[in-house]
Design an enzyme around this catalytic site. Structure first.
Site, mmCIF file in Angstrom:
data_model
loop_
_atom_site.group_PDB
_atom_site.id
_atom_site.type_symbol
_atom_site.label_atom_id
_atom_site.label_comp_id
_atom_site.label_asym_id
_atom_site.label_seq_id
_atom_site.Cartn_x
_atom_site.Cartn_y
_atom_site.Cartn_z
ATOM 1 N N GLU A 223 68.968 25.325 68.671
ATOM 2 C CA GLU A 223 68.291 24.722 69.043
ATOM 3 C C GLU A 223 68.331 24.390 70.731
ATOM 4 O O GLU A 223 67.158 24.008 71.480
ATOM 5 C CB GLU A 223 68.371 23.137 68.614
ATOM 6 C CG GLU A 223 67.270 22.146 68.591
ATOM 7 C CD GLU A 223 67.124 21.021 67.466
ATOM 8 O OE1 GLU A 223 66.755 21.036 66.608
ATOM 9 O OE2 GLU A 223 68.280 19.957 67.846
ATOM 10 N N CYS B 174 66.265 18.095 62.333
ATOM 11 C CA CYS B 174 67.306 18.126 61.336
ATOM 12 C C CYS B 174 66.701 17.360 60.279
ATOM 13 O O CYS B 174 67.366 17.354 59.036
ATOM 14 C CB CYS B 174 68.402 17.818 61.801
ATOM 15 S SG CYS B 174 68.924 18.415 63.266
ATOM 16 N N SER C 121 61.278 20.971 66.923
ATOM 17 C CA SER C 121 62.159 22.440 67.094
ATOM 18 C C SER C 121 61.848 23.285 65.650
ATOM 19 O O SER C 121 61.579 22.792 64.578
ATOM 20 C CB SER C 121 63.578 21.950 66.932
ATOM 21 O OG SER C 121 64.403 22.991 66.679
ATOM 22 N N LYS D 155 66.407 15.138 51.447
ATOM 23 C CA LYS D 155 66.949 16.553 51.298
ATOM 24 C C LYS D 155 66.377 17.219 50.136
ATOM 25 O O LYS D 155 66.478 18.421 49.998
ATOM 26 C CB LYS D 155 68.237 16.462 51.649
ATOM 27 C CG LYS D 155 68.913 16.392 52.999
ATOM 28 C CD LYS D 155 68.466 17.509 53.677
ATOM 29 C CE LYS D 155 69.019 17.002 55.431
ATOM 30 N NZ LYS D 155 68.598 18.024 56.438
ATOM 31 N N GLU E 295 62.935 18.209 50.707
ATOM 32 C CA GLU E 295 62.921 19.246 51.625
ATOM 33 C C GLU E 295 63.376 20.824 50.780
ATOM 34 O O GLU E 295 62.843 21.652 50.963
ATOM 35 C CB GLU E 295 64.002 19.242 52.801
ATOM 36 C CG GLU E 295 64.121 20.226 53.733
ATOM 37 C CD GLU E 295 65.125 20.270 54.652
ATOM 38 O OE1 GLU E 295 66.235 19.652 54.466
ATOM 39 O OE2 GLU E 295 65.022 20.438 56.053
#
Lengths: 583, 571
Positions: free
Chosen positions: B285, B305, B325, B364, B367
């Site tokens: 990053e 993140c 990012s 998560k 994700e």
């Protein structure tokens, strides 16, 4: 000559549009020199359709219960022959209904054309506004209203002038005036009548409120179920704008004010201040916790005056005539008049405006003409689903904010539902509980869960499944709902049940212990029985019963199994010996 | 505390107060735990449960959550009247509430159950059994992160306010009226078809089992029991300072060595740390950021993140996606990296690698199931369990956590720097990036970064940081809570502020306050953060470049595969 046809919602519902057409047709066909116009509801809803004929000398003849056939005769005999049709005219009893009243909010209703601002101006309309703009300022207006002792007519009875003063004292430069026209009590319709019959009066009151606090925008939150009121309000607003009473630089002054209309979607709880403002803002209509109060942070978080239609309609009178004259009406702690919607088992139903402090007896018996069909008076439900029921011993009670709250009732918005001896009080309590349960917004636990539980218990009681313990449960739930609910709707939701249990405990016990409804009104408690002595055992009922609930040997008395009987009464029809009865 | 002369008299005792907004906070300060279902100091006051009632000296019953304290006001918190009303309210709630406590995942941790027990409610007074045992509403299992069971909802509205006020998502709200009222997405659509970002904060505040975190523990047990699977664990930074709270470590101590021991006892084959890939994230990053800065590309660069944040941008600000990012989150970097690594390392072994993430997070879970993270038909991360899920596994296996002997990670992916470790709290990513950017990497210099303004639990932190001696500085914003992120985006869009670098974590406080952690308010999140910083200070590697296992990785496995394994383009 002028022919004014009553066209409030009540008049239209009883067919006054057709009466109007008939008059227009006759006037045109016969080339009569008469103006056909409309007016709002005079308040004697039981006499609609009503037609007033103003003779050229100024004298007025009032015809009631008009039909198209009657129009023919009135046209021939009265309009053309100058001879009033005596048998169609309002009776002494009818004029009594009106003459015994003192009217402020309803003064022009049924007398002027609500769709023509000139009619309002002719009777002194917008004079108070002129006075407020050119002779007074915000401070003196608030003082005058406070001196008048006017208390909010929407239910709580908060001193209006004090409320206005609190809003005026807020430093925020943006403030709002909101008119609560979300009249939702079952049986209450005085606000509707004002909006339909004299919309300019409340507009004038709102504009004066705007001057009092320095607001530029007013909102009317009106229920969508009042389409005629909305139509007439819209018309009134645009006429007031044309005449310079609304809009920029009102009457050439520096003061500007506009009024917007918001339609409510029918939730009773949106009559509660913070739910109402939430609804205007486009949010879910749910009350919020206070503080901050509406006077500090109301609509869009700004200081807001929130009053109802009737309250605003008192303002022009107070400003035009002064606080002293207003205080001369009514009683010390509750000055002025209050409009009540008189309904139920009473001879004359309609709108009644009387000075505060008038007794229930005067309203129900002197003005309302007593109980229908010569039955006995049993109780009156006052203040709608938030109010309590008052029995005969309270008939001489003074109708004012403080006296009523002392006996566990409230003025509320002013619904008066009169009940005769044949009314089952448990069913009445159930009716109101049903209403509040459905209208609870669902936010706080006691109101959402409590009203549901109370309603289910009442359902058990009127259907013969009730127990004595359930009456205790009702009181237990009612206590917690009343004490701990978030908003006024919840805090008053249990009042009808509490007051009926208090006043008619025996009736409740008859339902749960004897499984009997003393008035015979609870279907769920009725049963079909075969009278042993009369039954010949012919078997006709046995054949007629669709659910095989009847059994018995031939030539011996038959019996009905109550658990499977559906009370269809086919057996009663089939019996040739009148041996089967419903009790 | 601010000095004040003002006091209230609570149960006869004087209790000073200063700027408390309501009586409830004053009462709690006095050490009396008034019962509430709908009050959270971090959300707006709703005032619906009516359990926090108190009685004033005139005998009025008032809701303490929505009444401001008044000097010399006398109140009582425990009187016969209050007790009676509280019990009746509880009985009202219980009348129609589901009674299947023994099989409810919230049992033992359910506020309704706890408070009912506290008030000695041992019978169902208002019996609506037919409703209590009838699942009127279907269960919404459409989300990867949470499960909605409206039958268990007591309509306290905590989830609604959390979702809209704190997170600015507004995926759920009240619908219908009165007894019919329910919390649901608009038009009662499945939650997966809404703008829900899977942050799980609704489940974190839900007092009952109406919204719960998806339980993926059974899948992990299956993998452990399966001899054909090599079960590899990655443990996220925040887990180590949260898990201990469930086993008696009240100060949110870092219990990582015990977690490792527990995982091995549970049957995990290799135990690694997400902090390793956090170090990789820092490197990638920072490079991306410096490149963008040098090339004059549109900034700020937003961190990537947090998967809930990424989903939020996709839903509400797709125009900002090019500024997010391209780095995969540390969890997904771990998945793709470790699976490739294992494939190379164990070429002759027929066991499949099964990657289990132990996360403080519910997003998560979502994700890990995104299509971007499927390689050759397999998920890069096979199962995600929460901190609480791991605690359940430990308890289920009968492991006495407190008595475990501390153990160390496996290598290489168990090595990490302090920079990777502090990813677990708000500001951690930024601080780790600064550690990489600055030239002076002495211990003192790195320690001094904490004075820049990067640390602290505030929702939005803004500061400048000098990056060279010529006086060039980068403007940075660090945000936690999506509502705060939205406020910052609005200010950036309006041109009021400009930044080079913006870190966003969806949950208030960052990952330490994730919905997969044991529930805790601000003070608990602060303790967890302090614990992470203390551990960081104790590591001998402070910045990500120092991680000795990273350079060989760039030489080997990552050679020509950096983009494939460490970056992502969301579809």
């Amino acid at each position: 000559m002028k022919i004014a046809i009553g066209q409030g919602s009540c008049g239209i519902a009883s067919g006054s549009k057709k009466i109007e057409e008939a008059f227009r047709r006759h006037v045109a066909e016969n080339n009569l020199q008469a103006e056909v116009t409309i007016t709002g509801c005079i308040g004697s809803c039981y006499l609609e359709p009503i037609v007033d004929i103003y003779q050229d000398g100024g004298q007025m003849v009032r015809y009631v219960h008009m039909t198209e056939d009657k129009v023919d005769k009135v046209v021939r005999q009265h309009l053309m022959g100058h001879e009033p049709v005596e048998e169609y005219r309002i009776s002494k009893s009818g004029t009594d209904f009106l003459e015994k009243q003192t009217r402020i909010a309803l003064k022009n209703c049924g007398l002027i054309n609500p769709e023509d601002i000139r009619d309002y101006i002719k009777v002194g309309g917008y004079k108070a506004l002129k006075k407020a703009i050119f002779e007074m300022d915000g401070k003196t207006i608030c003082q005058e209203v406070e001196k008048s002792g006017l208390r909010g007519r929407g239910g709580g009875g908060f001193p209006t002038g004090k409320k206005w003063g609190l809003v005026a004292a807020q430093t925020d430069p943006i403030k709002y005036v909101v008119c609560n026209a979300d009249e939702g009590d079952p049986g209450a319709f005085m606000d509707r009548s004002v909006m339909e019959g004299d919309p300019h009066k409340m507009l004038e009151g709102m504009i004066i409120a705007g001057i009092a606090i320095g607001a530029q925008i007013g909102y009317i939150y009106v229920r969508a179920e009042y389409p005629l009121a909305v139509k007439r309000l819209k018309k009134a607003i645009s006429q007031a704008e044309e005449w310079g009473f609304l809009g920029k630089n009102i009457l050439g002054s520096k003061f500007s004010f506009e009024i917007r209309i918001n339609l409510g979607a029918g939730a009773f709880v949106c009559g509660e201040g913070s739910a109402l403002t939430a609804s205007i803002e486009g949010n879910r209509g749910m009350p919020r916790v206070k503080p901050p109060r509406t006077v500090e942070q109301g609509l869009f978080g700004k200081p807001t005056i929130l009053n109802n239609v009737e309250t605003f309609s008192h303002i022009p009178f107070i400003i035009a005539n002064g606080a002293q004259i207003y205080r001369g009406i009514g009683i010390d702690k509750s000055p002025g008049t209050k409009a009540f919607a008189l309904t139920g088992n009473v001879n004359k139903t309609g709108l009644v405006e009387v000075p505060m402090g008038t007794s229930l007896r005067e309203v129900i018996f002197d003005i309302g003409g007593g109980i229908k069909n010569n039955k006995a008076f049993k109780a009156v439900q006052i203040g709608g689903p938030s109010g309590g029921c008052l029995t005969e011993k309270y008939l001489d009670l003074s109708l004012d904010f403080d006296s009523l709250s002392k006996v566990g009732a409230m003025v509320g918005s002013g619904g008066l539902v009169v009940m005769d001896e044949e009314t089952c009080m448990v069913s009445i309590a159930k009716f109101f509980m049903d209403f509040t349960e459905q209208e609870s917004c669902g936010k706080c636990v006691p109101c959402r869960e409590g009203t549901h539980l109370m309603n289910e218990i009442l359902d058990d009681i009127v259907n013969g499944r009730g127990t004595k313990e359930q009456i205790d449960m009702l009181m237990e739930l009612a206590d917690t709902i009343t004490t701990t609910s978030l908003c006024g709707l919840g805090k008053t939701a249990a009042l009808p049940v509490m007051s009926t249990i208090r006043e008619f405990q025996d009736e409740y016990y008859a339902h749960v212990v004897e499984k009997r409804c003393p008035t015979g009104k609870c279907k769920g408690l009725k049963r079909i029985e075969i009278i042993v002595g009369k039954c010949k055992g012919c078997g006709l009922c046995l054949d007629a019963c669709p659910v095989n609930a009847i059994s018995g040997k031939r030539r011996q008395p038959h019996v009905i199994d109550k658990s499977s009987c559906t009370k269809c009464k086919l057996c009663i029809d089939s019996c040739k010996f009148d041996a089967i009865v419903e009790i | 505390m601010i000095y004040t002369n003002k006091y209230m008299v609570i149960n006869g005792e004087k209790v000073p107060f200063a700027d408390e907004k309501n009586i409830l906070d004053v009462v709690r300060k006095a050490g009396i735990e008034l019962p509430t279902f709908c009050y959270y100091s971090e959300l707006s006051v709703y005032g619906a449960c009516r359990m926090c009632i108190v009685e004033d000296s005139q005998g009025n019953v008032i809701a303490s959550c929505s009444t401001p304290p008044v000097h010399k006001m006398e109140i009582r918190t425990n009187t016969p009247i209050l007790n009676k009303h509280r019990k009746t309210i509880l009985r009202m709630l219980l009348a129609s509430h589901c009674r299947e406590c023994t099989t409810c995942s919230k049992s033992g941790n359910c506020k309704l159950q706890t408070i009912a027990k506290r008030f000695g409610i041992d019978e169902v007074r208002f019996d609506k059994t037919e409703k209590a045992f009838k699942d009127e509403y279907p269960i919404d299992d459409s989300s990867m992160a949470i499960s909605r069971n409206p039958n268990k909802c007591i309509l306290c509205g905590d989830c609604v306010r959390m979702c809209s006020e704190s997170q600015n998502v507004g995926a759920i709200d009240f619908a219908f009226r009165g007894y019919e009222m329910m919390v649901c997405p608009a038009f009662n659509k499945p939650i997966s078809e809404t703008e829900c970002v899977s942050c799980g904060q609704c489940a974190a505040v839900c007092p009952t089992g109406a919204i719960t975190i998806k339980n993926d523990v059974p899948a992990v047990w299956d993998a452990i029991y399966n001899k054909k699977k090599r079960v590899v664990a990655q443990v996220a930074p925040a887990v180590r300072v949260g898990l201990g709270e469930l086993f008696g470590f009240q100060n949110s101590e870092n219990v990582m060595p015990l977690i490792i021991a527990a995982l091995r006892k549970l049957g995990f084959d290799e135990v690694y740390d997400t902090s390793f890939t956090a170090d990789l994230t820092v490197i990638e990053e920072t490079n991306e950021f410096l490149n963008k800065l040098e090339r004059g590309e549109k900034l700020p660069l937003f961190t990537s993140c947090c998967p809930a944040w990424v989903r939020y941008v996709e839903n509400k600000h797709p125009e900002l996606m090019p500024q997010v990012s391209t780095c995969k989150s540390p969890q997904q970097m771990f998945g793709s990296l470790v699976k490739s690594y294992m494939k190379d390392k164990y070429q002759d072994d027929d066991r499949e690698t099964f990657v289990v993430s132990i996360m403080p997070c519910t997003a998560k879970k979502m994700e890990a199931r995104r299509e971007e993270f499927i390689t050759d038909g397999f998920y890069d991360v096979d199962a995600v369990i929460s901190t609480e899920g791991l605690a359940d596994m430990i308890t289920e296996a009968g492991i006495v956590f407190k008595e475990l002997e501390p153990e160390a990670h496996d290598l290489p992916f168990g090595m990490f720097s302090g920079g990777g470790l502090i990813f677990g709290t708000t500001g951690g990513v930024t601080e780790a990036v600064i550690r990489k950017v600055i030239q002076d990497k002495t211990h003192t210099s790195i320690d001094n970064i904490k004075f820049s303004g990067v640390r602290g639990m505030e929702g939005i932190k803004e500061f400048e940081f000098p990056i060279n001696e010529e006086g060039d500085a980068i403007r940075i914003a660090v945000v936690n809570g999506l509502g705060n992120a939205e406020r910052l985006i609005q200010r950036i869009n309006s041109g009021d502020v400009e930044y080079h670098f913006v870190e966003v974590m969806a949950c208030p406080g960052g990952c330490v306050g994730g919905a997969g952690q044991p529930f805790g308010l601000a003070d608990k999140k602060k303790r967890r953060t302090e614990s992470l910083y203390a551990s960081d200070k104790q590591t001998n590697l402070r910045h990500s470049d120092e991680n000795p296992f990273i350079p060989p990785l760039y030489e080997g496995l990552l050679k020509d595969r950096v983009h494939e394994l460490l970056h992502v383009h969301y579809k």
